[in-house]
Scaffold this motif. Sequence first.
Motif, PDB file in Angstrom:
ATOM      1  N   PHE A 250     -18.652  10.593  -8.953  1.00 33.66           N
ATOM      2  CA  PHE A 250     -17.859  10.791  -7.742  1.00 33.66           C
ATOM      3  C   PHE A 250     -16.502  11.421  -8.047  1.00 33.66           C
ATOM      4  O   PHE A 250     -15.920  12.091  -7.192  1.00 33.66           O
ATOM      5  N   GLU A 251     -16.014  11.218  -9.256  1.00 35.08           N
ATOM      6  CA  GLU A 251     -14.760  11.873  -9.644  1.00 35.08           C
ATOM      7  C   GLU A 251     -14.978  13.380  -9.752  1.00 35.08           C
ATOM      8  O   GLU A 251     -14.119  14.166  -9.386  1.00 35.08           O
ATOM      9  N   GLU A 252     -16.154  13.767 -10.194  1.00 39.19           N
ATOM     10  CA  GLU A 252     -16.486  15.188 -10.319  1.00 39.19           C
ATOM     11  C   GLU A 252     -16.776  15.828  -8.968  1.00 39.19           C
ATOM     12  O   GLU A 252     -16.345  16.945  -8.703  1.00 39.19           O
ATOM     13  N   THR A 253     -17.508  15.108  -8.113  1.00 40.45           N
ATOM     14  CA  THR A 253     -17.953  15.703  -6.849  1.00 40.45           C
ATOM     15  C   THR A 253     -16.959  15.548  -5.709  1.00 40.45           C
ATOM     16  O   THR A 253     -16.978  16.337  -4.766  1.00 40.45           O
ATOM     17  N   ALA A 254     -16.092  14.509  -5.771  1.00 39.57           N
ATOM     18  CA  ALA A 254     -15.217  14.240  -4.632  1.00 39.57           C
ATOM     19  C   ALA A 254     -13.805  13.815  -5.025  1.00 39.57           C
ATOM     20  O   ALA A 254     -13.023  13.448  -4.150  1.00 39.57           O
ATOM     21  N   GLN A 255     -13.481  13.839  -6.314  1.00 37.80           N
ATOM     22  CA  GLN A 255     -12.174  13.374  -6.799  1.00 37.80           C
ATOM     23  C   GLN A 255     -11.919  11.912  -6.450  1.00 37.80           C
ATOM     24  O   GLN A 255     -10.779  11.479  -6.277  1.00 37.80           O
ATOM     25  N   ILE A 256     -12.994  11.135  -6.319  1.00 29.30           N
ATOM     26  CA  ILE A 256     -12.898   9.703  -6.027  1.00 29.30           C
ATOM     27  C   ILE A 256     -13.121   8.950  -7.325  1.00 29.30           C
ATOM     28  O   ILE A 256     -14.145   9.128  -7.983  1.00 29.30           O
ATOM     29  N   THR A 257     -12.149   8.106  -7.681  1.00 33.51           N
ATOM     30  CA  THR A 257     -12.210   7.383  -8.944  1.00 33.51           C
ATOM     31  C   THR A 257     -12.696   5.954  -8.749  1.00 33.51           C
ATOM     32  O   THR A 257     -12.771   5.449  -7.616  1.00 33.51           O
ATOM     33  N   VAL A 258     -12.981   5.315  -9.859  1.00 33.44           N
ATOM     34  CA  VAL A 258     -13.369   3.909  -9.833  1.00 33.44           C
ATOM     35  C   VAL A 258     -12.248   3.075  -9.209  1.00 33.44           C
ATOM     36  O   VAL A 258     -12.512   2.110  -8.485  1.00 33.44           O
ATOM     37  N   ASP A 259     -10.990   3.444  -9.438  1.00 30.25           N
ATOM     38  CA  ASP A 259      -9.857   2.739  -8.827  1.00 30.25           C
ATOM     39  C   ASP A 259      -9.900   2.853  -7.306  1.00 30.25           C
ATOM     40  O   ASP A 259      -9.624   1.879  -6.596  1.00 30.25           O
ATOM     41  N   ASP A 260     -10.218   4.050  -6.790  1.00 32.69           N
ATOM     42  CA  ASP A 260     -10.282   4.256  -5.343  1.00 32.69           C
ATOM     43  C   ASP A 260     -11.334   3.334  -4.718  1.00 32.69           C
ATOM     44  O   ASP A 260     -11.099   2.730  -3.670  1.00 32.69           O
ATOM     45  N   ILE A 261     -12.481   3.243  -5.365  1.00 38.01           N
ATOM     46  CA  ILE A 261     -13.570   2.403  -4.843  1.00 38.01           C
ATOM     47  C   ILE A 261     -13.165   0.935  -4.891  1.00 38.01           C
ATOM     48  O   ILE A 261     -13.364   0.192  -3.918  1.00 38.01           O
ATOM     49  N   ALA A 262     -12.589   0.508  -5.996  1.00 38.98           N
ATOM     50  CA  ALA A 262     -12.178  -0.892  -6.134  1.00 38.98           C
ATOM     51  C   ALA A 262     -11.122  -1.251  -5.093  1.00 38.98           C
ATOM     52  O   ALA A 262     -11.182  -2.326  -4.480  1.00 38.98           O
ATOM     53  N   LYS A 263     -10.166  -0.360  -4.859  1.00 37.69           N
ATOM     54  CA  LYS A 263      -9.116  -0.644  -3.888  1.00 37.69           C
ATOM     55  C   LYS A 263      -9.665  -0.625  -2.464  1.00 37.69           C
ATOM     56  O   LYS A 263      -9.198  -1.366  -1.597  1.00 37.69           O
ATOM     57  N   ARG A 264     -10.673   0.201  -2.223  1.00 34.81           N
ATOM     58  CA  ARG A 264     -11.293   0.214  -0.890  1.00 34.81           C
ATOM     59  C   ARG A 264     -12.043  -1.092  -0.637  1.00 34.81           C
ATOM     60  O   ARG A 264     -12.085  -1.573   0.491  1.00 34.81           O
ATOM     61  N   LEU A 265     -12.625  -1.668  -1.672  1.00 35.65           N
ATOM     62  CA  LEU A 265     -13.295  -2.961  -1.511  1.00 35.65           C
ATOM     63  C   LEU A 265     -12.314  -4.037  -1.039  1.00 35.65           C
ATOM     64  O   LEU A 265     -12.702  -4.962  -0.319  1.00 35.65           O
ATOM     65  N   ILE A 266     -11.052  -3.912  -1.426  1.00 36.54           N
ATOM     66  CA  ILE A 266     -10.037  -4.870  -0.978  1.00 36.54           C
ATOM     67  C   ILE A 266      -9.925  -4.834   0.547  1.00 36.54           C
ATOM     68  O   ILE A 266      -9.753  -5.874   1.184  1.00 36.54           O
ATOM     69  N   ASP A 267     -10.044  -3.643   1.146  1.00 34.75           N
ATOM     70  CA  ASP A 267      -9.990  -3.536   2.607  1.00 34.75           C
ATOM     71  C   ASP A 267     -11.103  -4.328   3.284  1.00 34.75           C
ATOM     72  O   ASP A 267     -10.955  -4.763   4.419  1.00 34.75           O
ATOM     73  N   SER A 268     -12.205  -4.513   2.585  1.00 34.06           N
ATOM     74  CA  SER A 268     -13.307  -5.302   3.128  1.00 34.06           C
ATOM     75  C   SER A 268     -13.211  -6.772   2.738  1.00 34.06           C
ATOM     76  O   SER A 268     -14.096  -7.565   3.057  1.00 34.06           O
ATOM     77  N   GLY A 269     -12.146  -7.133   2.032  1.00 36.31           N
ATOM     78  CA  GLY A 269     -11.932  -8.535   1.695  1.00 36.31           C
ATOM     79  C   GLY A 269     -12.547  -8.972   0.396  1.00 36.31           C
ATOM     80  O   GLY A 269     -12.696 -10.176   0.156  1.00 36.31           O
ATOM     81  N   PHE A 270     -12.894  -8.032  -0.474  1.00 32.19           N
ATOM     82  CA  PHE A 270     -13.480  -8.378  -1.767  1.00 32.19           C
ATOM     83  C   PHE A 270     -12.465  -8.172  -2.874  1.00 32.19           C
ATOM     84  O   PHE A 270     -11.732  -7.181  -2.879  1.00 32.19           O
ATOM     85  N   HIS A 271     -12.442  -9.106  -3.802  1.00 37.07           N
ATOM     86  CA  HIS A 271     -11.650  -8.906  -5.011  1.00 37.07           C
ATOM     87  C   HIS A 271     -12.342  -7.795  -5.783  1.00 37.07           C
ATOM     88  O   HIS A 271     -13.565  -7.769  -5.900  1.00 37.07           O
ATOM     89  N   ALA A 272     -11.559  -6.875  -6.305  1.00 37.20           N
ATOM     90  CA  ALA A 272     -12.154  -5.751  -7.032  1.00 37.20           C
ATOM     91  C   ALA A 272     -12.969  -6.259  -8.215  1.00 37.20           C
ATOM     92  O   ALA A 272     -12.522  -7.135  -8.946  1.00 37.20           O
ATOM     93  N   PRO A 273     -14.157  -5.705  -8.418  1.00 38.84           N
ATOM     94  CA  PRO A 273     -14.958  -6.080  -9.591  1.00 38.84           C
ATOM     95  C   PRO A 273     -14.282  -5.610 -10.876  1.00 38.84           C
ATOM     96  O   PRO A 273     -13.312  -4.843 -10.844  1.00 38.84           O
TER      97      PRO A 273
END
Length: 151
Positions: free
Chosen positions: A12-35
Motif C-alpha cells: 500500500f505504500e507503493e500503490t497509495a503512499q499509505i504506510t503501516v502507521d497510517d493504518i494503525a492510526k486509522r484503527l484508533i478511530d474505530s476504537g482499537f489499540h494499534a496492533p
Amino acid sequence: MAHECILDTRRFEETAQITVDDIAKRLIDSGFHAPTMSWPVAGTLMVEPTESETKAELDRFIDAMLSIRAEISEVESGRMDAENNPLKNAPHTVNDLVADWDRPYSRKQGCFPPGAFKVDKYWPPVGRVDNVYGDRHLVCTCPPLTDYEDG
C-alpha cells in the motif's frame, strides 16, 4: 496452535503512499489499540486476537479493516487525495469533530468509521504526531535539575 497473524501492508505504500502507521492510526478511530507494527517484519501489522474476544468484537475489527482497505482503494484509484484523506489524518480527535471542517471527506467518515462505536466512542487526546521526530528528539517536560538540588 498459533494465535496471531501478520498482515503485510507494504504494497500500500507503493500503490497509495499509505504506510503501516497510517493504518494503525486509522484503527484508533474505530476504537482499537494499534496492533504491533513492523515486528517481526517491517511494514506489517501483527494481529493477535485471543479466545477472550467475542465474535462481535472480532466482527467489529473485520469491519474496520475492510473499511480501511476500501479507503486505500479510493486513494489507489485517485478518487481520494493521496495526502489529505482519513488515513493520513488519523486519528481524528473530538476537536476535529467540533471544529471547522476543511477536509475533502465527511466528518462522519473521519470520526465515525465502520467499527467505531457511536455511543461511548474512544476519542484520542491528540491527533497525528511525528513519530520519527519523537523517536529521535527527546523532549523532557521535567523540572530543571536545579529544582531537585538541596537549597
